[in-house]
Design a protein around this motif. Structure first.
Motif, mmCIF file in Angstrom:
data_model
loop_
_atom_site.group_PDB
_atom_site.id
_atom_site.type_symbol
_atom_site.label_atom_id
_atom_site.label_comp_id
_atom_site.label_asym_id
_atom_site.label_seq_id
_atom_site.Cartn_x
_atom_site.Cartn_y
_atom_site.Cartn_z
ATOM 1 N N SER A 20 0.819 -1.210 0.000
ATOM 2 C CA SER A 20 0.000 0.000 0.000
ATOM 3 C C SER A 20 0.852 1.259 0.000
ATOM 4 N N ASP A 21 0.347 2.287 -0.688
ATOM 5 C CA ASP A 21 0.914 3.645 -0.633
ATOM 6 C C ASP A 21 2.355 3.719 -1.115
ATOM 7 N N ASN A 22 2.707 2.879 -2.093
ATOM 8 C CA ASN A 22 4.045 2.908 -2.678
ATOM 9 C C ASN A 22 4.013 3.614 -4.033
ATOM 10 N N VAL A 23 5.154 4.142 -4.453
ATOM 11 C CA VAL A 23 5.363 4.616 -5.816
ATOM 12 C C VAL A 23 6.336 3.642 -6.464
ATOM 13 N N VAL A 24 5.929 3.041 -7.587
ATOM 14 C CA VAL A 24 6.719 1.994 -8.230
ATOM 15 C C VAL A 24 6.853 2.350 -9.712
ATOM 16 N N VAL A 25 8.085 2.614 -10.161
ATOM 17 C CA VAL A 25 8.334 3.055 -11.538
ATOM 18 C C VAL A 25 9.357 2.117 -12.177
ATOM 19 N N GLY A 26 8.971 1.544 -13.321
ATOM 20 C CA GLY A 26 9.827 0.572 -13.976
ATOM 21 C C GLY A 26 10.638 1.140 -15.124
ATOM 22 N N ARG A 27 11.135 0.215 -15.946
ATOM 23 C CA ARG A 27 12.023 0.554 -17.067
ATOM 24 C C ARG A 27 11.410 0.235 -18.425
ATOM 25 N N THR A 28 10.218 -0.323 -18.453
ATOM 26 C CA THR A 28 9.634 -0.781 -19.709
ATOM 27 C C THR A 28 9.265 0.418 -20.576
ATOM 28 N N PRO A 29 9.791 0.484 -21.808
ATOM 29 C CA PRO A 29 9.517 1.648 -22.666
ATOM 30 C C PRO A 29 8.039 1.759 -23.026
ATOM 31 N N TRP A 30 7.601 3.015 -23.140
ATOM 32 C CA TRP A 30 6.228 3.302 -23.553
ATOM 33 C C TRP A 30 6.259 4.260 -24.723
ATOM 34 N N PRO A 31 5.433 4.079 -25.777
ATOM 35 C CA PRO A 31 4.545 2.929 -25.926
ATOM 36 C C PRO A 31 5.339 1.686 -26.305
ATOM 37 N N GLY A 32 4.745 0.539 -26.102
ATOM 38 C CA GLY A 32 5.422 -0.717 -26.410
ATOM 39 C C GLY A 32 4.475 -1.644 -27.134
ATOM 40 N N SER A 33 4.926 -2.862 -27.366
ATOM 41 C CA SER A 33 4.092 -3.844 -28.054
ATOM 42 C C SER A 33 4.333 -5.210 -27.446
ATOM 43 N N VAL A 38 -3.786 -4.859 -2.338
ATOM 44 C CA VAL A 38 -2.939 -3.917 -3.074
ATOM 45 C C VAL A 38 -3.740 -2.628 -3.200
ATOM 46 N N CYS A 39 -3.311 -1.564 -2.506
ATOM 47 C CA CYS A 39 -4.136 -0.358 -2.491
ATOM 48 C C CYS A 39 -3.298 0.918 -2.440
ATOM 49 N N HIS A 40 -3.818 1.947 -3.092
ATOM 50 C CA HIS A 40 -3.286 3.306 -3.032
ATOM 51 C C HIS A 40 -1.817 3.395 -3.471
ATOM 52 N N ASN A 41 -1.458 2.592 -4.467
ATOM 53 C CA ASN A 41 -0.122 2.665 -5.050
ATOM 54 C C ASN A 41 -0.168 3.443 -6.359
ATOM 55 N N GLU A 42 0.956 4.068 -6.723
ATOM 56 C CA GLU A 42 1.147 4.649 -8.049
ATOM 57 C C GLU A 42 2.165 3.775 -8.771
ATOM 58 N N VAL A 43 1.749 3.170 -9.885
ATOM 59 C CA VAL A 43 2.592 2.204 -10.580
ATOM 60 C C VAL A 43 2.633 2.571 -12.058
ATOM 61 N N SER A 44 3.831 2.604 -12.649
ATOM 62 C CA SER A 44 3.945 2.967 -14.058
ATOM 63 C C SER A 44 5.169 2.322 -14.694
ATOM 64 N N SER A 45 5.071 2.161 -16.022
ATOM 65 C CA SER A 45 6.181 1.739 -16.883
ATOM 66 C C SER A 45 6.603 0.296 -16.653
ATOM 67 N N PHE A 46 5.606 -0.602 -16.745
ATOM 68 C CA PHE A 46 5.852 -2.041 -16.691
ATOM 69 C C PHE A 46 5.021 -2.722 -17.782
ATOM 70 N N GLY A 47 5.236 -4.030 -17.975
ATOM 71 C CA GLY A 47 4.330 -4.794 -18.818
ATOM 72 C C GLY A 47 2.951 -4.833 -18.184
ATOM 73 N N ASP A 48 2.851 -5.479 -17.015
ATOM 74 C CA ASP A 48 1.658 -5.417 -16.180
ATOM 75 C C ASP A 48 1.977 -4.535 -14.986
ATOM 76 N N TYR A 53 -7.531 -1.907 -4.911
ATOM 77 C CA TYR A 53 -8.384 -0.718 -4.973
ATOM 78 C C TYR A 53 -7.566 0.569 -4.776
ATOM 79 N N GLY A 54 -8.085 1.635 -5.374
ATOM 80 C CA GLY A 54 -7.519 2.964 -5.175
ATOM 81 C C GLY A 54 -6.135 3.170 -5.745
ATOM 82 N N ASN A 55 -5.740 2.351 -6.734
ATOM 83 C CA ASN A 55 -4.414 2.484 -7.330
ATOM 84 C C ASN A 55 -4.457 3.382 -8.561
ATOM 85 N N ASP A 56 -3.314 3.983 -8.879
ATOM 86 C CA ASP A 56 -3.150 4.810 -10.072
ATOM 87 C C ASP A 56 -2.095 4.126 -10.935
#
Length: 198
Positions: A116-129, A146-156, A173-176
């Motif tokens: 909960s309440d984590n910021v998680v930023v990956g390395r997967t390029p966007w846009p991708g295929s 799994v709640c109130h996290n900000e997650v970006s730049s992954f496959g899933d 719930y409540g994730n971005d």
């Protein structure tokens, strides 16, 4: 290595090498690793092909551990949680990783994990295929939240897809989530009582 149930490690400002937590707490007396959540405690993987923070190991269950307020960077896995039960991962920043917070074993031992309440930023390029392998938050087992996290730049960005054994009773719930090349939230093959909202 000398930690006992109920111990809290208040981590001072600084840059630290990767570490492993191999001791378990107990119900009502977890083992806690806590930084000030202002970005000043950095666990630097320095490009490791392993985890920057590893909880548990391959042949036994590790339980009742809390990790909070750390900045975790530059590793294959930000937090590598192996065979974990009753763990809390909260208010961390995990970035520049291939996989963010991940269950990496397939023994069907994972239970009741809260991320909960984590910021998680990956390395997967966007846009991708296609369907990239990288996962932002990837939990197995049952009873997970799994709640109130900000997650970006992954496959899933968030996945509760089981790799072995049943998966049920999970709440998301409540994730971005953003810049997810495959799925924003994946709950494929969960069997019952799985709730996703907000």
């Amino acid at each position: 290595d000398a930690a006992v149930p109920g111990d809290t490690f208040e981590v001072a400002t600084g840059i630290y090498q990767p570490f492993s937590i191999l001791r378990s707490g107990s119900a009502g007396s977890p083992i806690t690793f806590r930084g000030p959540a202002d970005g000043t405690v950095v666990i630097d993987g320095a490009g490791t092909d392993r985890g920057a923070v590893t909880i548990g190991e391959f042949d036994r269950i590790t339980s009742f551990v809390i990790v909070e307020g750390l900045t975790i960077v530059d590793a294959e896995w930000g937090i590598d949680a192996q065979n974990t039960q009753d763990v809390g991962i909260t208010r961390n920043e995990v970035r520049d990783v291939s996989h963010g917070i991940i269950n990496r074993r397939g023994n069907d031992w994972e239970r009741r994990q809260t991320v909960s309440d984590n910021v998680v930023v990956g390395r997967t390029p966007w846009p991708g295929s296609g369907i990239p392998d990288e996962q932002g938050i990837d939990l197995r087992g049952w009873g997970n939240t799994v709640c109130h996290n900000e997650v970006s730049s992954f496959g899933d960005c968030i996945s509760l897809e089981p790799q072995s054994g049943p998966s049920f009773g999970n709440d998301v719930y409540g994730n971005d989530v953003s810049r997810c090349v495959d799925d924003g939230i994946e709950i494929d093959f969960n069997q019952a009582n799985v709730r996703v909202w907000g």
